[in-house]
Scaffold this active site. Sequence first.
Site, PDB file in Angstrom:
ATOM      1  N   SER A  29       0.742  -1.248  -0.053  1.00  0.00           N
ATOM      2  CA  SER A  29       0.179  -0.019  -0.138  1.00  0.00           C
ATOM      3  C   SER A  29       0.794   1.354  -0.082  1.00  0.00           C
ATOM      4  O   SER A  29       0.328   2.449   0.301  1.00  0.00           O
ATOM      5  CB  SER A  29      -0.992  -0.129   1.265  1.00  0.00           C
ATOM      6  OG  SER A  29      -0.170   0.032   2.360  1.00  0.00           O
ATOM      7  N   THR A 161     -42.580  23.775  -5.475  1.00  0.00           N
ATOM      8  CA  THR A 161     -42.697  22.375  -4.957  1.00  0.00           C
ATOM      9  C   THR A 161     -43.143  21.750  -6.238  1.00  0.00           C
ATOM     10  O   THR A 161     -43.894  22.266  -7.079  1.00  0.00           O
ATOM     11  CB  THR A 161     -43.736  22.257  -3.550  1.00  0.00           C
ATOM     12  OG1 THR A 161     -45.078  22.738  -4.480  1.00  0.00           O
ATOM     13  CG2 THR A 161     -43.437  23.320  -2.646  1.00  0.00           C
ATOM     14  N   HIS A 162     -42.625  20.340  -5.983  1.00  0.00           N
ATOM     15  CA  HIS A 162     -43.060  19.469  -7.367  1.00  0.00           C
ATOM     16  C   HIS A 162     -42.559  20.206  -8.659  1.00  0.00           C
ATOM     17  O   HIS A 162     -42.877  19.790  -9.626  1.00  0.00           O
ATOM     18  CB  HIS A 162     -44.448  19.212  -7.269  1.00  0.00           C
ATOM     19  CG  HIS A 162     -44.953  18.674  -6.143  1.00  0.00           C
ATOM     20  ND1 HIS A 162     -45.036  17.279  -5.635  1.00  0.00           N
ATOM     21  CD2 HIS A 162     -45.493  19.396  -4.996  1.00  0.00           C
ATOM     22  CE1 HIS A 162     -45.832  17.225  -4.720  1.00  0.00           C
ATOM     23  NE2 HIS A 162     -45.776  18.413  -4.117  1.00  0.00           N
ATOM     24  N   SER A 283     -19.508  21.993 -27.885  1.00  0.00           N
ATOM     25  CA  SER A 283     -19.852  20.679 -28.376  1.00  0.00           C
ATOM     26  C   SER A 283     -18.987  20.460 -29.735  1.00  0.00           C
ATOM     27  O   SER A 283     -18.429  21.504 -30.120  1.00  0.00           O
ATOM     28  CB  SER A 283     -21.278  20.529 -28.862  1.00  0.00           C
ATOM     29  OG  SER A 283     -21.565  19.759 -29.961  1.00  0.00           O
ATOM     30  N   LYS A 289     -23.488  25.384 -28.751  1.00  0.00           N
ATOM     31  CA  LYS A 289     -23.723  24.852 -27.515  1.00  0.00           C
ATOM     32  C   LYS A 289     -22.777  25.494 -26.477  1.00  0.00           C
ATOM     33  O   LYS A 289     -21.571  25.654 -26.778  1.00  0.00           O
ATOM     34  CB  LYS A 289     -23.499  23.298 -27.531  1.00  0.00           C
ATOM     35  CG  LYS A 289     -24.530  22.601 -28.137  1.00  0.00           C
ATOM     36  CD  LYS A 289     -25.905  22.411 -27.120  1.00  0.00           C
ATOM     37  CE  LYS A 289     -25.742  21.195 -26.806  1.00  0.00           C
ATOM     38  NZ  LYS A 289     -26.704  20.796 -25.709  1.00  0.00           N
ATOM     39  N   GLU A 296     -22.562  19.259 -14.024  1.00  0.00           N
ATOM     40  CA  GLU A 296     -22.757  17.772 -14.110  1.00  0.00           C
ATOM     41  C   GLU A 296     -21.623  16.954 -13.575  1.00  0.00           C
ATOM     42  O   GLU A 296     -22.102  15.977 -12.960  1.00  0.00           O
ATOM     43  CB  GLU A 296     -23.159  17.693 -15.649  1.00  0.00           C
ATOM     44  CG  GLU A 296     -24.016  18.146 -16.312  1.00  0.00           C
ATOM     45  CD  GLU A 296     -24.112  18.296 -17.875  1.00  0.00           C
ATOM     46  OE1 GLU A 296     -23.309  17.662 -18.446  1.00  0.00           O
ATOM     47  OE2 GLU A 296     -24.778  19.127 -18.361  1.00  0.00           O
TER      48      GLU A 296
HETATM   49  N1  ARG Z   1      -0.526  -0.916   6.028  1.00  0.00           N
HETATM   50  C1  ARG Z   1      -1.351  -1.888   6.896  1.00  0.00           C
HETATM   51  C2  ARG Z   1      -2.653  -1.235   6.989  1.00  0.00           C
HETATM   52  O1  ARG Z   1      -2.815  -0.003   6.564  1.00  0.00           O
HETATM   53  C3  ARG Z   1      -0.665  -1.701   8.296  1.00  0.00           C
HETATM   54  C4  ARG Z   1      -1.198  -2.793   9.454  1.00  0.00           C
HETATM   55  C5  ARG Z   1      -0.318  -3.706   9.173  1.00  0.00           C
HETATM   56  N2  ARG Z   1      -0.834  -5.024  10.060  1.00  0.00           N
HETATM   57  C6  ARG Z   1      -0.797  -6.062   9.741  1.00  0.00           C
HETATM   58  N3  ARG Z   1      -1.007  -6.721  10.822  1.00  0.00           N
HETATM   59  N4  ARG Z   1      -0.416  -6.529   8.722  1.00  0.00           N
HETATM   60  O2  ARG Z   1      -3.650  -2.007   7.271  1.00  0.00           O
END
Ligand code: ARG
Length: 462
Positions: A29, A161-162, A283, A289, A296
């Site tokens: 991560s 309303t509506h 457009s 346009k 949006e």
């Molecule tokens: N990167 C992990 C998370 O955000 C940290 C915690 C990891 N803990 C573990 N027991 N693997 O969840």
Amino acid sequence: MTKNKNNQAIWSSRIKKKTSSLFQKVGNSINIDKRLYKEDISGSIAHVEMLFKQKIISFKIKNKIIYGLNKINKEIINNKFEFNIEYEDIHMNIERRLFQIIGEEAGYVHTARSRNDQVITDFKMWMKTATKEININIDKVIKSTIILAEKNIKTIMPGFTHLKNAQAISFAHYLMSYVEMFNRDKKRFLNNLDSLDENPLGVAALAGTSFNIDRNYTTKKLGFNRPTNNSIDTISDRDFVLDFLYATSICSMHMSRIAEELIIWNSDGFNLINLSDKIVTGSSIMPQKKNPDLLEYLRGKTGNFYGNLFSMLTILKGLPLSYFKDLQDDKKIVFESNDNLNNCLKIFDEVLKNSNPNKIKMLELANNGFITATDLADYLVKNHSMSFRKAYQKTSAIVNFAEKRKKKLNQLTLEELKKIEPKLKDDVLKVFDLGNSISSKISYGGTSFDNIKKMIIKYKKK
Ligand code: ARG
């Protein structure tokens, strides 16, 4: 841990095979949670200061670790830090680098803590700062809304309303209704601060620790209010994440409602709102346009906020206590919603600064649909001692009469009105004036011009 120097995983003393590259790819991560580096480093500094104070580590080791952490902080700021997916997340990337900088003594930093408490400590600190930034952006939107409202106190439009003409209102009153919503949004984010102010650090993996740590010390150092009460709940709890995502969802939903209204009012059918060229797109085929794309975008983006809220709710549904890898996605989800919300708030602010009511069209539309019928009924109650229901029936008859003659209420003569209610006098004619109609709504929170002026002054003081 020694092997750490050789760039091996922290757990290589136990796990002999290298993680499958596929898992490494999906399980890391770092590219998401590197955003937590500042919090991670200050969390670690507070942690080792506490360990030293409690005589768990020596003065020398504490200083070495803090020296290394500060160096890492600079490296990251200067883009000199090499983030590596082999070390999974920000916590292990920093720990690994600490080993490279100060050597074996880096191994003391993880005494009496786990990544499990580390990650939520970082995350909560980050979220407190994020909450402040969001509220600053909401404040900017509130300010721009009030500025536009102030310019349009006397701008008369039909209230719907509506989506049918209901009663005359001031455009400023309509705008100020969104100020109420945005203020509630701010409150919703602030309500989460109470949970965010509980310090998770020190609950370690899930059970607490046998070391004589001082959680009140790190609480104070890291700007929390109090330590969390239960180590298992602390590791498992992501309620603060849900509260944050819910708050982003509602705030975005408010923007989607005003966006939808402005889209409708900007349409050729309504033509009540002009959007400057800065906030429309063209457009590729139709040269004439000018499309309200940004509005949006704001309307559509709400789906993403709801999706993120439901992702997190679903991740947590039935998840046993305490830590599971499932939880790692919380940061991706929150960062996305956070960034999108700040973006949307900035876009919306731009929209407010580049939109103007088409006052003539608003007034023209407000003159349709027998919009002062309720004013007439109220008049009958007040001046001819009728019950409201009786007055309602009389007014219906007058509306039906006008409709048959293809007239608006203010085009009826006193003689015509008297055919239905002979007691009527000529002062009845003033109830069909839209300005009078608005001025008369003096009840607290109503649309009278005086009320709006007072409300704007009140909010400007805030
Ligand atoms: N990167 C992990 C998370 O955000 C940290 C915690 C990891 N803990 C573990 N027991 N693997 O969840």
